[in-house]
Write a protein that holds these residues in place. Structure first.
Motif, PDB file in Angstrom:
ATOM      1  N   GLY A 748       0.745  -1.130  -0.008  1.00  0.00           N
ATOM      2  CA  GLY A 748       0.043   0.043  -0.058  1.00  0.00           C
ATOM      3  C   GLY A 748       0.778   1.304  -0.001  1.00  0.00           C
ATOM      4  N   ARG A 823      -1.679   3.324   2.106  1.00  0.00           N
ATOM      5  CA  ARG A 823      -2.950   2.926   2.650  1.00  0.00           C
ATOM      6  C   ARG A 823      -2.953   1.521   3.456  1.00  0.00           C
ATOM      7  NH1 ARG A 823      -1.999   4.353  -1.787  1.00  0.00           N
ATOM      8  NH2 ARG A 823      -0.909   2.459  -2.133  1.00  0.00           N
ATOM      9  N   THR A 824      -3.853   1.571   4.572  1.00  0.00           N
ATOM     10  CA  THR A 824      -3.540   0.583   5.219  1.00  0.00           C
ATOM     11  C   THR A 824      -4.870   0.384   6.397  1.00  0.00           C
ATOM     12  OG1 THR A 824      -2.171  -0.620   7.359  1.00  0.00           O
ATOM     13  CG2 THR A 824      -2.622   1.699   7.427  1.00  0.00           C
ATOM     14  N   ASP A 825      -5.033  -0.807   6.757  1.00  0.00           N
ATOM     15  CA  ASP A 825      -6.310  -1.045   7.777  1.00  0.00           C
ATOM     16  C   ASP A 825      -5.667  -0.806   9.129  1.00  0.00           C
ATOM     17  OD1 ASP A 825      -7.818  -1.790   5.488  1.00  0.00           O
ATOM     18  OD2 ASP A 825      -7.408  -3.957   5.500  1.00  0.00           O
ATOM     19  N   SER A 830      -9.839   1.965   7.925  1.00  0.00           N
ATOM     20  CA  SER A 830      -8.583   2.015   6.686  1.00  0.00           C
ATOM     21  C   SER A 830      -8.331   3.471   7.060  1.00  0.00           C
ATOM     22  CB  SER A 830      -9.460   1.709   5.412  1.00  0.00           C
ATOM     23  OG  SER A 830     -10.570   2.764   5.196  1.00  0.00           O
ATOM     24  N   ALA A 832      -6.103   6.244   4.784  1.00  0.00           N
ATOM     25  CA  ALA A 832      -5.490   6.644   3.342  1.00  0.00           C
ATOM     26  C   ALA A 832      -4.655   7.981   3.565  1.00  0.00           C
ATOM     27  CB  ALA A 832      -6.436   6.651   2.261  1.00  0.00           C
ATOM     28  N   TYR A 874      -9.469   8.566   7.447  1.00  0.00           N
ATOM     29  CA  TYR A 874      -9.577   7.604   8.214  1.00  0.00           C
ATOM     30  C   TYR A 874     -11.418   7.235   8.068  1.00  0.00           C
ATOM     31  CZ  TYR A 874     -10.490   4.335  12.011  1.00  0.00           C
ATOM     32  OH  TYR A 874     -10.657   3.195  12.895  1.00  0.00           O
ATOM     33  N   HIS A 876     -14.247   4.516   8.910  1.00  0.00           N
ATOM     34  CA  HIS A 876     -14.702   3.408   9.797  1.00  0.00           C
ATOM     35  C   HIS A 876     -16.108   3.453   9.468  1.00  0.00           C
ATOM     36  CE1 HIS A 876     -14.889   1.142  13.494  1.00  0.00           C
ATOM     37  NE2 HIS A 876     -15.733   1.694  13.988  1.00  0.00           N
TER      38      HIS A 876
END
Length: 967
Positions: A748, A823-825, A830, A832, A874, A876
């Protein structure tokens, strides 16, 4: 058929991948089975590609980012991008006549006319009659899918004007359902409110797919004095402690009186009641009361003396308007933003004729209204001793000082009101096209497009200059007060027929008869038509060991024409400060372009792939003749993680219709300077002094020549703005070198770093009265500037100057663009993050082409070394939190500054924060709340910057509220 690529994911993934899925081609798989493979069209190229690699640097902005910022105008978002700056905007056009309310972007700070704005890869009608820059007010934000910014070789692909690059706005092509969006922005301080409404709907069928939208936006104006930082301004004045230019003491210093809101120059300003002073009065300053009686001028807080020859004293007036005499004080009736109202209706449709052929249709109608406001008309009136309205105290004052007349300076605020410039622009644009496949290897796209902008301008608060002169010269004749008819010696010989006399001394109102005789309005109707025919075929020529050689061939014909029709009083030059002749002009261009992508290597160590990208465009203009643009580039996949791209190109900018065909339009330049004056030559320390002496003599100015006293007392110097049909195309030499890194060990994450360079020769530039200086400083009178100076044959005074464009300037911009996305969880949601920055390494300009005139702008306010933008989102469940940070590096006002100049050259860095929260209360209902300029960051407290809405946020902290409902 392979599953279509998720375009949004593609755009986010690398910030260099773009494209509309515009077609497919049949390719053979390893097993020999035919499979459909999507071909992606990337901005910067008309070749639809089978990979996701952009041959030129491309920055992608999703349409969602407009929503995330609470932004309702595309230009407001582009202005925050490090690669761009504001060309024109409601904040920068508050005093513009024909440009009020325009919103144009400017890549690399090279000018809006050198940035090509496309909509779905096609040209859009200009935003202003005679220009080429697109008014982004005409782009409906509800229809924006994404915005792609491409640099490097764009002129070879898209044609002239793409010198700095291309902004390609990709619109939505279809939707199923209806979406209603409403939003409002409310500043913490009064004024500048924005209201937005849109309704968008569409259908996706087997044969017919379409989308249509209606957008309405209202931007309200706000005055400078509505902002707290403007009510305590940062003024400066000449430093009384300064003794010379070599004492180490600054000439100007910041004024330490934050409550002083206005200042005036004695002998140079204009007052609502009328004011006058003269050496014969021992520099005493007088004005009138409301009854027309002479009284001493009220200096408010008093005067601050300014040392030095020719430096007028300043006096300061306290209060948010006028407590004291005068007009034109700090912030007085000045606006930070032009009021703007716009309505946009747009549609896009596709009808599938066959599996491999489709018809396309798009349509845009836009109506925008904006009003800018200027100072009231201002004049120097000659009041003669025999004026019938002169009271005894005024007459005695003149008699005691041996005067037969006096010059009265007056602004007509209470008489005819402020001057306003109302603009109504209507834009209509439509195109019909066809696209599809010719065979398994080749596709096509063809369209015809028509666009028109109609621009109506209304001037109010104007004055018929000669009528006012006639009316003010009032005398008593045969027992009546009349307008004087005088002989050559100034003797009254009768009354002017049809003239209504007027007493301007202390006047605060006028009768309707006087208003009808002196006051007036003016109009100008203008239209600009654009017609484009274009066809492109693209596909595979043949196969090499490394892959298929892909190509695109385009033929295009474009015709642009312009017509302006001013009102009679404008055309005859009868009104104050404005005149304009009718304009008619047309230009046609035929263009042929070729792009070829040649794969050289594939599957080798340190060369996963290597592709040569070429483009060539031939252009034949009806006015400037034939020209060409080209591009050579290498796209090198070093490893799976690392890619390098190199680009060398030639770009051109053709002069626009305004540059070529603008008829004489009146302008003025303050002051009466002439480089050939004997006292100017004597005091000159210029290295061009010998040239000036030689050229002035060659132009019939004898040794010791001085202008006549009448010329010196004449006020502003008149000039005429006009076009130049002898202009040639500008030429830019461009380089880009880029590195793309997507580390496989961090999912990502990606980085891009591009070096870019633009060097423009023969740039089109307007010089105004500076042409006088450049004419005589040149090696001889045989230069492009002397033709812009018109002198009286007998006196050799300058009668007027001509402000016409010349191919004389040079510009250079160089720097680095850095972009990274991650990008990551995290935390059951998540994250970005996207970071974009530009580091400027060179910014120079040379208006004349002479090496001595090279000016380094790097690090000055218009060209900061660093601009950066960080956006983090972010998400959610059904909510999203968006934080955006914009940064511009510290600058200076002037690179040639010395301690002798002032004590405020340094301008600090500037950072703003924006926040947006979005959530879905229902599956169909989204709510948004945001705060722009979260910390209420005001412009830097510097005399050069504190009121500059071009580079800093002058609106202040504001809340954004929005809701979107989908049916």
């Amino acid at each position: 058929m392979l599953k279509k690529l998720n375009l949004l994911a593609v755009g986010i993934k690398a910030a260099l991948l773009t494209g509309a899925v515009s077609g497919s081609a049949v390719m053979a798989s390893d097993s020999g089975e035919a499979k459909k493979v999507e071909r992606i069209q990337v901005t910067g190229s008309k070749i639809k590609r089978f990979n996701l690699t952009s041959p030129t640097p491309v920055t992608v902005i999703s349409g969602v980012e407009l929503e995330n910022q609470g932004i309702t105008n595309v230009n407001d978002l582009l202005a925050e991008m490090p690669q761009a700056t504001v060309g024109l905007s409601p904040e920068t056009t508050t005093n513009y006549i024909f440009s009020s309310g325009l919103n144009t972007t400017d890549l690399r700070g090279l000018g809006s006319e050198r940035t090509l704005v496309l909509v779905n890869g096609r040209r859009f009608v200009p935003g202003s009659v005679g220009g080429t820059a697109v008014d982004l007010n005409n782009i409906p934000t509800s229809m924006v899918a994404r915005i792609e910014i491409a640099t490097g070789g764009a002129a070879a692909v898209y044609g002239a004007d793409a010198v700095a690059g291309v902004v390609n706005i990709i619109t939505k092509k279809s939707m199923d359902g209806i979406e209603v969006d409403v939003s409002t922005i409310r500043p913490e301080q009064s004024g500048g409110e924005e209201n937005f409404f849109s309704i968008t709907g569409g259908m996706e069928g087997d044969k017919l797919s379409f989308i249509a939208s209606l957008n309405y936006t209202e931007n309200k104006s706000y005055t400078q004095l509505s902002r707290d930082f403007m009510r305590t301004p940062v003024n400066s004045y000449l430093n009384p402690a300064n003794t010379s230019g070599e004492d180490g003491i600054p000439n100007r210093v910041v004024l330490g009186q934050p409550t002083a809101l206005a200042y005036y120059s004695e002998g140079g300003d204009f007052f609502t009641q009328g004011g006058f002073d003269d050496n014969a009065f021992n520099n005493h300053h007088y004005t009138f009361d409301e009854n027309g009686n002479v009284r001493a001028f009220d200096y408010g807080l008093g005067r601050i003396p300014n040392p030095g020859v020719g430096n007028p004293s300043r006096h300061y007036i306290q209060g948010e308007g006028q407590q004291g005499d005068g007009v034109f004080g700090h912030g007085y009736k000045d606006y930070f933003q032009t009021p703007l109202e716009r309505v946009i209706a747009s549609a896009y449709a596709t009808y599938q004729l066959h599996d491999e052929h489709a018809l396309t249709f798009d349509f845009t109608y836009s109506n925008t209204e904006a009003t800018s406001e200027s100072s009231p008309a201002f004049f120097r009136h000659t009041i003669r001793r025999d004026n019938a309205y002169m009271k005894d105290d005024m007459a005695k004052l003149l008699d005691d000082n041996g005067l037969t007349s006096v010059t009265l300076r007056q602004a007509n605020e209470h008489l005819w009101g402020d001057r306003t410039y109302g603009q109504e622009r209507e834009v209509f644009r439509t195109s019909i096209g066809a696209e599809g496949f010719l065979n398994d290897d080749w596709g096509y796209s063809a369209y015809v497009q028509y666009g028109r902008i109609e621009q109506d301008t209304l001037w109010e608060g104007e004055v018929l200059t000669q009528n006012q002169i006639n009316a003010i010269d009032a005398v008593e004749y045969n027992g009546e007060i009349v307008c004087a008819d005088r002989d050559a010696q100034g003797n009254v010989i009768g009354a002017l027929a049809g003239c209504t006399p007027f007493n301007t001394m202390g006047a605060t109102s006028a009768t309707q008869e006087q208003i009808d005789y002196i006051g007036t309005t003016a109009t100008r109707f203008a239209k600009h038509d654009q017609v484009v025919f274009a066809v492109t075929v693209d596909g595979s020529l043949f196969e090499l060991p490394a892959g298929y050689v892909a190509a695109a061939f385009t033929a295009e014909h474009r015709r642009e024409s312009v017509t302006t029709t001013p009102s009679e009083n404008m055309e005859k030059g009868l009104i104050f400060g404005n005149s304009s002749l009718a304009m008619n002009g047309e230009i046609e261009v035929d263009e042929l372009s070729t792009e070829i992508s040649i794969p050289l290597i594939e599957g080798m160590r340190f060369a996963q792939d290597l592709t040569l990208e070429t483009a060539f465009r031939y252009m034949d203009y009806s006015v400037t003749g034939a020209d060409d643009a080209w591009k050579l580039a290498l796209n090198w996949g070093v490893t799976d993680d690392l890619r390098v791209r190199l680009n060398r190109s030639k770009s051109v900018r053709a002069p626009n219709l305004g540059d070529l065909f603008t008829p004489n339009s009146k302008t003025f330049d303050s002051g009466r300077k002439d480089i050939c004056r004997a006292d100017s030559i004597t005091a000159s320390g210029s290295e061009f002094k010998d040239n000036v002496i030689r050229n002035c003599a060659a132009d019939n100015m004898p040794t010791g020549w001085m202008p006549t006293d009448e010329w010196l007392a004449g006020g502003s110097l008149p000039g005429y703005i006009r076009g130049n049909e002898s202009l040639e195309n500008e030429v830019s030499n461009d380089h880009t070198i880029g590195v793309i890194y997507t580390p496989s060990f961090v999912d990502g994450l990606d980085f891009t770093l591009d070096y870019w360079s633009f060097e423009i020769d023969g740039a089109i530039e307007y010089f105004g009265r500076d042409a006088v200086q450049y004419c005589y400083e040149s090696n001889s009178l045989d230069n492009p500037f002397c033709g812009n100076v018109v002198r009286n044959e007998q006196t050799r005074n300058i009668d007027y100057f001509i402000d016409k464009p010349i191919n004389a300037a040079q510009f250079a911009r160089k720097g680095f663009d850095f972009e990274s996305a991650y990008r990551t969880d995290i935390f059951n949601g998540s994250l970005a993050v996207k970071f974009t920055a530009t580091y400027l390494t060179e910014a120079t300009e040379n208006s004349t082409g002479r090496s001595d005139d090279l000016r380094v702008n790097l690090g000055e306010m218009e060209s900061p070394r660093i601009k950066a933008r960080l956006s983090s989102t972010y998400a959610h469940d059904d909510s999203a939190y968006v934080l955006t940070v914009n940064y511009r590096h510290s600058t200076v006002e002037s690179n040639t500054w010395t301690l002798e100049d002032n004590n405020y050259n340094d301008i600090p860095s500037y950072t703003t924060f924006d926040f947006m929260y979005k959530t879905y209360l229902l599956d169909e209902l989204q709510l948004r709340v945001g705060i722009n300029n979260l910390l209420d960051k005001a412009p830097p407290r510097n005399p050069f910057a504190y009121d500059d809405g071009e580079f800093f946020d002058v609106k202040g902290r504001r809340i954004s509220l929005g809701a979107k409902y989908t049916f």
